[in-house]
Design a protein around this motif. Structure first.
Motif, PDB file in Angstrom:
ATOM      1  N   ASP A  32      72.857  40.539  41.008  1.00 33.13           N
ATOM      2  CA  ASP A  32      73.894  39.638  41.522  1.00 33.13           C
ATOM      3  C   ASP A  32      75.211  40.405  41.644  1.00 33.13           C
ATOM      4  O   ASP A  32      75.265  41.425  42.325  1.00 33.13           O
ATOM      5  CB  ASP A  32      74.010  38.399  40.623  1.00 33.13           C
ATOM      6  CG  ASP A  32      74.899  37.321  41.215  1.00 33.13           C
ATOM      7  OD1 ASP A  32      74.540  36.762  42.270  1.00 33.13           O
ATOM      8  OD2 ASP A  32      75.973  37.049  40.645  1.00 33.13           O
ATOM      9  N   GLY A  34      67.396  42.464  43.148  1.00 34.06           N
ATOM     10  CA  GLY A  34      68.029  41.705  44.216  1.00 34.06           C
ATOM     11  C   GLY A  34      68.723  42.606  45.218  1.00 34.06           C
ATOM     12  O   GLY A  34      68.585  43.832  45.196  1.00 34.06           O
ATOM     13  N   TRP A  94      67.795  28.949  41.669  1.00 39.38           N
ATOM     14  CA  TRP A  94      67.649  30.397  41.775  1.00 39.38           C
ATOM     15  C   TRP A  94      66.571  30.978  40.871  1.00 39.38           C
ATOM     16  O   TRP A  94      66.386  32.196  40.858  1.00 39.38           O
ATOM     17  CB  TRP A  94      68.988  31.074  41.468  1.00 39.38           C
ATOM     18  CG  TRP A  94      70.035  30.798  42.501  1.00 39.38           C
ATOM     19  CD1 TRP A  94      69.885  30.161  43.698  1.00 39.38           C
ATOM     20  CD2 TRP A  94      71.428  31.155  42.421  1.00 39.38           C
ATOM     21  NE1 TRP A  94      71.078  30.095  44.368  1.00 39.38           N
ATOM     22  CE2 TRP A  94      72.041  30.698  43.611  1.00 39.38           C
ATOM     23  CE3 TRP A  94      72.194  31.805  41.468  1.00 39.38           C
ATOM     24  CZ2 TRP A  94      73.408  30.882  43.856  1.00 39.38           C
ATOM     25  CZ3 TRP A  94      73.553  31.985  41.706  1.00 39.38           C
ATOM     26  CH2 TRP A  94      74.152  31.531  42.896  1.00 39.38           C
ATOM     27  N   ASP A 149      64.404  36.835  45.745  1.00 32.49           N
ATOM     28  CA  ASP A 149      65.430  37.762  46.234  1.00 32.49           C
ATOM     29  C   ASP A 149      65.389  37.928  47.749  1.00 32.49           C
ATOM     30  O   ASP A 149      64.398  37.590  48.400  1.00 32.49           O
ATOM     31  CB  ASP A 149      65.279  39.119  45.549  1.00 32.49           C
ATOM     32  CG  ASP A 149      65.595  39.059  44.063  1.00 32.49           C
ATOM     33  OD1 ASP A 149      66.471  38.269  43.687  1.00 32.49           O
ATOM     34  OD2 ASP A 149      64.956  39.788  43.288  1.00 32.49           O
ATOM     35  N   HIS A 154      66.342  35.061  40.510  1.00 29.50           N
ATOM     36  CA  HIS A 154      67.680  35.627  40.376  1.00 29.50           C
ATOM     37  C   HIS A 154      67.918  36.216  38.979  1.00 29.50           C
ATOM     38  O   HIS A 154      68.600  37.230  38.833  1.00 29.50           O
ATOM     39  CB  HIS A 154      68.682  34.503  40.665  1.00 29.50           C
ATOM     40  CG  HIS A 154      70.114  34.874  40.541  1.00 29.50           C
ATOM     41  ND1 HIS A 154      70.829  35.425  41.572  1.00 29.50           N
ATOM     42  CD2 HIS A 154      70.990  34.749  39.510  1.00 29.50           C
ATOM     43  CE1 HIS A 154      72.083  35.626  41.188  1.00 29.50           C
ATOM     44  NE2 HIS A 154      72.201  35.228  39.941  1.00 29.50           N
TER      45      HIS A 154
END
Length: 378
Positions: A174, A198, A269, A332, A357
């Motif tokens: 993130d 991600g 997420w 992702d 996530h």
């Protein structure tokens, strides 16, 4: 360690804890919208269940568990930075900087510490450093609004210097997936490798024809999900990037506002979508992390640092030349052809049926295996 580093102990005041429970006990929920489903936010029935769960969560027991993790603070340009630091007993351990995102915290990585510092057999071992991003958790109060990823990267590189680590690796997801490669750009001679879960800091909603023509079918699906996100879920970015103080004022006075704001993302997420946040992420994280944001009143400052920085979106950075790896779990949206424009990608792993996530919580072994394989290759 540098003399500017101070040991930190977590102990929330009894009055603060009692005040949280008074507010939770006095919760006033709205009438449910017709259907009471996830289409417009957290359903009222689910919100009531989450409120009850938070009220029953034993914060003092959580504090005692967290006390086993050595924590410290230091200061950069007037900003307090909190971090956890655990050294391995292995002589060949690699210093590793772990960087969290939103709506997370350093708590995302706590469950990995033992496996990283004391692995089985000849697996790579790590000296683990887990900072709280400026404006997040105990890296508060926010002393300045000027915290682009480049400045965060410089501060974290300096943190590693203060800890005596000249060479180190970096992992992040993130916001951390944006900061990690930026550390490679700030001090490429010091970074052994960059590993992210991600997308590599980029958020791409449109691709040129040449890139689109070489996409794999699963990458077309990722772009489809990006478009759905832009249509149905972008509101939180709009608010956090333009009115972080407004959000901060709302959630600093209402624990249920804080809960609803984060619970929506906990569920949306993580993978699979049908799992409750407690099932996907664990009760210690979902309620401990809520408490961390609540007690530090940091929702507004986290939004300001994570989303309201100038130049945070759309700029394509220069390639640092640092070896970089990425793992993409089922939730992702990373596109390799995009990541390769500004990163030296040496390893890319696509996982189609597992994980979301919060990779360190959802698929810790798979994340750690991929990280170790990358470090071993270097």
């Amino acid at each position: 360690m540098d003399d500017d580093i101070t040991p930190f102990s977590l102990r929330i005041d009894d009055g603060e804890l009692a005040d949280l429970h008074r507010r939770l006990d006095a919760t006033r929920l709205p009438d449910a919208l017709p259907g009471d489903d996830w289409a417009f936010g957290v359903p009222v029935t689910e919100l009531q269940r989450a409120v009850d769960g938070w009220g029953a969560f034993d914060w003092r027991a959580f504090e005692r568990r967290l006390a086993d993790v050595p924590q410290f603070t230091t200061e950069f340009d007037g900003q307090r930075i909190h971090f956890a630091h655990v050294r391995s007993e292995r002589a060949d351990a690699v210093p590793l900087l772990l960087i969290h995102g939103w709506p997370g915290s350093f708590l995302e990585f706590v469950g990995l510490i033992d496996r990283m510092t004391d692995p089985v057999g000849d697996e790579p071992a790590f000296h683990v450093v887990i900072p709280s991003l400026p404006g997040f958790g105990f890296s508060t109060p926010l002393a300045s609004l000027d915290w682009p990823t480049s400045r965060i990267a410089a501060a974290f590189a300096e943190l590693m210097s203060r800890l005596g680590y000249e060479r180190f690796a970096v992992q992040g997801g993130d916001i951390g997936a944006g900061v990690a490669p930026e550390i490679g750009r700030v001090c490429p001679e010091r970074v052994i490798g960059v590993h992210v879960n991600g997308a590599l800091g980029e958020f791409v909603s449109e691709l040129d024809d040449a890139t689109t023509a070489v996409l794999q079918p699963f990458e077309h699906d990722r772009m489809r999900r990006v478009h759905e996100f832009m249509q149905n879920e972008f509101a939180y970015i709009s608010l956090q990037s333009t009115r972080p103080a407004l959000l901060g004022a709302m959630v600093a006075d209402s624990p249920v506002a804080q809960l609803a704001w984060m619970w929506d993302k906990y569920r949306a997420w993580s993978h699979p979508l049908e799992a409750t946040p407690e099932e996907a992420l664990g009760a210690d994280f979902v309620f401990g992390n809520l408490g961390l944001y609540w007690f530090t009143r940091s929702a507004g400052s986290a939004a300001a640092v994570g989303y309201a920085q100038q130049g945070a979106w759309g700029a394509e950075p220069q390639d640092s030349g640092v070896p970089t790896a990425a793992i993409q779990f089922a939730h992702d949206i990373g596109i390799r052809a995009v990541a390769e424009r500004s990163n030296t990608i040496v390893r890319w792993t696509d996982v189609h049926d597992r994980g979301g996530h919060f990779a360190a919580l959802e698929e810790p072994e798979m994340l750690l295996d991929d990280l170790r394989a990358f470090i071993r290759s270097l």
